[in-house]
Each structure stands twice: as structure tokens, then as C-alpha cells.
Design a protein around this motif. Sequence first.
Motif, short mmCIF file in Angstrom:
data_model
loop_
_atom_site.label_atom_id
_atom_site.label_comp_id
_atom_site.label_asym_id
_atom_site.label_seq_id
_atom_site.Cartn_x
_atom_site.Cartn_y
_atom_site.Cartn_z
N HIS A 73 0.64 -1.25 0.19
CA HIS A 73 -0.09 0.11 0.00
C HIS A 73 0.73 1.11 0.01
N GLN A 74 2.09 1.31 0.89
CA GLN A 74 2.92 2.38 0.77
C GLN A 74 3.40 2.51 -0.68
N TRP A 75 3.75 1.55 -1.56
CA TRP A 75 4.36 1.87 -2.65
C TRP A 75 3.28 2.24 -3.50
N ALA A 76 1.86 1.89 -3.47
CA ALA A 76 0.84 2.39 -4.26
C ALA A 76 0.70 3.86 -4.03
N GLU A 77 0.90 4.28 -2.69
CA GLU A 77 0.92 5.76 -2.46
C GLU A 77 1.94 6.38 -2.92
N ARG A 78 3.14 6.18 -2.90
CA ARG A 78 4.01 6.67 -3.55
C ARG A 78 3.89 6.86 -5.12
N GLN A 79 3.51 5.93 -5.77
CA GLN A 79 3.32 6.08 -7.09
C GLN A 79 2.14 7.15 -7.50
N GLN A 80 1.23 7.00 -6.60
CA GLN A 80 -0.03 7.94 -6.81
C GLN A 80 0.59 9.47 -6.53
N ALA A 81 1.36 9.66 -5.59
CA ALA A 81 1.71 11.00 -5.36
C ALA A 81 2.60 11.47 -6.45
N ASN A 82 3.26 10.51 -7.41
CA ASN A 82 4.08 11.03 -8.61
C ASN A 82 2.94 11.11 -9.70
N ILE A 83 1.82 10.67 -9.75
CA ILE A 83 1.06 10.90 -10.87
C ILE A 83 0.83 12.28 -11.62
N LEU A 84 1.02 12.15 -12.73
CA LEU A 84 0.92 13.74 -13.60
C LEU A 84 -0.35 13.83 -14.04
N ALA A 328 2.28 23.77 -16.16
CA ALA A 328 1.77 25.01 -15.25
C ALA A 328 1.11 24.36 -14.13
N VAL A 329 1.42 23.17 -13.47
CA VAL A 329 0.75 22.63 -12.48
C VAL A 329 1.61 22.94 -11.24
N ALA A 330 1.03 23.15 -9.96
CA ALA A 330 1.90 23.58 -8.70
C ALA A 330 2.26 22.31 -8.05
N GLU A 331 3.33 22.07 -7.54
CA GLU A 331 3.89 21.17 -6.87
C GLU A 331 2.98 21.17 -5.33
N ALA A 332 2.70 19.58 -5.41
CA ALA A 332 1.87 19.56 -4.06
C ALA A 332 2.72 19.56 -2.65
N THR A 333 1.91 20.25 -1.84
CA THR A 333 2.59 20.57 -0.58
C THR A 333 2.74 19.47 0.28
N ALA A 334 1.61 18.52 0.35
CA ALA A 334 1.56 17.73 1.49
C ALA A 334 2.83 16.73 1.37
N ASP A 335 3.35 16.35 2.59
CA ASP A 335 4.25 15.37 2.43
C ASP A 335 3.68 14.03 3.03
N ALA A 336 3.88 12.80 2.21
CA ALA A 336 3.06 11.74 2.58
C ALA A 336 3.71 11.05 3.81
N ASP A 337 5.12 11.20 4.02
CA ASP A 337 5.83 10.67 5.06
C ASP A 337 5.18 11.07 6.49
N THR A 338 4.65 12.60 6.67
CA THR A 338 4.19 13.02 7.83
C THR A 338 2.90 12.26 8.29
N ALA A 339 2.34 11.51 7.39
CA ALA A 339 0.92 10.76 7.69
C ALA A 339 1.08 9.50 8.41
N ALA A 340 2.42 9.37 8.89
CA ALA A 340 2.50 7.96 9.65
C ALA A 340 2.08 8.41 11.41
N SER A 341 1.46 7.49 11.83
CA SER A 341 0.95 7.91 13.26
C SER A 341 2.20 7.18 14.30
N ASP A 342 2.36 7.73 15.26
CA ASP A 342 3.41 7.38 16.50
C ASP A 342 2.68 6.76 17.53
N SER A 343 1.51 6.66 17.47
CA SER A 343 0.71 5.87 18.57
C SER A 343 0.87 4.47 18.32
N ALA A 344 0.73 3.79 19.46
CA ALA A 344 0.98 2.22 19.65
C ALA A 344 -0.16 1.55 18.89
N PRO A 345 0.34 0.29 18.17
CA PRO A 345 -0.90 -0.33 17.27
C PRO A 345 -1.60 -0.89 18.30
#
Length: 383
Positions: A73-84, A328-345
Motif C-alpha cells: 500500500h505504501q508503494w501504491a501511495e508513492r506512485q499515486q503521489a507521482n502521478i502527472l 503549469a501545475v503547482a507542486e503538491a505541498t503535502a508530505d506523505a511521510d508525515t501521515a504516519a502515526s506514532d501511536s502504539a498499534p
Amino acid sequence: MSEPATLQQALSRFLTPACLDRQRQRVCHHLLACRTEAMGGTVLQCTGCDHTQPHYFGCRDRHCPQCQGRAMHQWAERQQANILPVRYYHVVFTLPHRLNGWVQLHPEVIYRRLFQSAWQTLRAFGRNPKRLGGEMGMSAVLHTWGQTLSQHVHLHCLVPGGALGDDGGWRGARSPYLFPVRALSRHFRGHLVSALRQAAKAGELHRVTRPGDVDDQLNALMATEWVVYSKDCLEHTETVVRYLARYTRRIAISNARILAVDDHQVTLRVKDYRDRERPKPLVLAGEEFVRRFLLHILPKGLMRVRHYGFLANRCRRRRLAQIRHALAVAEATADADTAASDSAPTYTCPHCQQPTLRVIGTLSPRRSLPGRRDNHRTQRYRT
């Protein structure tokens, strides 16, 4: 109701490790030990009803149907972030079945040449000034099996529909097939056959020992039509990304497709593509099931997913920014890496069905033969 059948059950009943090479022995050892006491784990306790149970670790082998779901799922999310915001194409390069024997003899050589020939074919068409006249990009995933676990080697490629020109401009493709598929097929055939001839001359196909076999096979391949599939996926690019993601971490079969395992045979669920993809049962002898599964274990270190052109790892970020600027498309500012949660599973308690299971200790790995379930003993755990 009986528990669903699993790949572990089938392997433990019909696998004969003594006849396997070291890589297949290693993979099967991992798969048989996955999520068992052999891997160690944690002890979970429900804070609501005090139910206690072990939670064993996965093997994390890339061939395992039980593992790598999060990585997929992380791989898919990275590829989605790179979709033009351009038209995308799903392109499939298929290796003729005549080469299946060579794949088993020299998998590293054949797979490497397959990737190279697929990319060089697209790159040549994209560089052609009469077509796009620029540098293309491609993400390719190796897929080696069919629905019945037979050997069916092909590359699934996700290709942005356009090229980055030398002047920094974007040149988009408009055809629903990217390039003429017959021309693609013939160029791909010529490039791969030529690459295999070079490999044979360099001694890389030394296990093909029958006199004249290399020339006979390659001459026969040049005399047949090859198939390259190409179709735009403008309306379902995200679906194709998720489809490719399934093959980045697993191979051949999922536990959900294994319907039953007994002392003699394994029953699978397959899609009958000749009958509108209707699901049907397929019964295989146990030894035949294991033989087919082992066909798809990859050589150690072989990269199943590769990126080329402006999607190559060394230049992807810079090139994508350049293309977005051209579009003429602006770069996305969201960083997918910050979405990870630090809480215990947390885990759902099977007794009270509440998400209240918590880790209270660890279980040391049990050193035993993979697949054996005899001589069980109570495990001590550390809190």
C-alpha cells in the motif's frame, strides 16, 4: 466451519526440500515459518475482557501471500503521489512461451534483457522526432504467472503519455494506443532476440547445452508474431497503480484463492477468461501445485520493480517538477511521510470484538524445523 486453506498447508504437505536449490529452500523456509511460533512475536491482552493471545511475526519475504501488505500500500501511495495530470497508458510486454525453459535455466539473464528491451523499445519510439521527440518515463513490474500458476512471463508497465523535450517542454500523446502496437511488437522482438544472441556469444546462456538450440530458438522466435498490449487508462489510472502494486511484493497465489487442501490435491479458484472471467475451481495434484508455485520464486536480489527515463530514481523528483512546471501545475505541498502515526498499534479482540488488545510482552523465536507442529510446548514470554 473448517478454517480456510493456506499456502503453508499445501507446502507443508507436498514440499520436498531436498530437491530444491538454496534460494527456493530459503524462501520455503520463510513461508512455512511465517506467523508461527518459529518467528517469535508478542503477547496481546484485552483491556476489556482480559483475553490473552499470542501474535506471531511475519517473515516479510517478498514471495509470501501473508506479508508485505503495508509495504504494498505504501508503494501504491508513492506512485499515486507521482502521478502527472496527463493521459497514462498500460503497456504489457509478453515473453513468448518458447523461452520458458531458458527462464528456468538463466532467470537473471532473461529477466534483465526483458526489462532492457521493453524500455529501449519505448525509448526509441519516444525519441523519434516523428512521434514525440523527447524522453519518456516508464514504471515496470515483472509478472511471471497466469491464473493456473503456469509460467507466463510479462511486464506490466505504467507509462505517462508524453515525452520531455530537450527544450524542457512537454509533448503529450494523443493516440489511445500510445504507439502502433504492431510496430512496437516487432521492434521489441528484434531488440530482445538481438540481446539474447549477444548474451549467448558472451557465454551468459551456458546452461543451454543442446547443439544449435540457441540459433534454432531465436530463428523460430523471429519467424513468429509477438504481442505487445497498449491501451490508455485515462479514466482509471489509480486502478492500474493499485493493480500493479499487488505484484510488487507477492507472487503467484494468495490464500484467498486456495479453496481446499487434502492429502492428495489442492483446489484453487481461477478466472476462466474464455468464459467472461467467471470464477471456477481448478484441482491440481499436490506435487504439481508445488512445482508450479516454485516456478515463480525469483533469484535473490533481482529487482521486480524498475523505473526508467524521467521516472528513474536518480532524477525523478527533478524531472517531475520540470514537467509540472511545463504543464503549469503547482507542486503538491503535502508530505506523505508525515501521515504516519506514532501511536502504539491496536488489535481487535476476537472475544469481545473491541479494538482493545494491547501488547504486554514478547515471545522469543522457537528454533525448530519449518512446518512441524509436533512436540508443542508452552512458551515463556518477557514483559
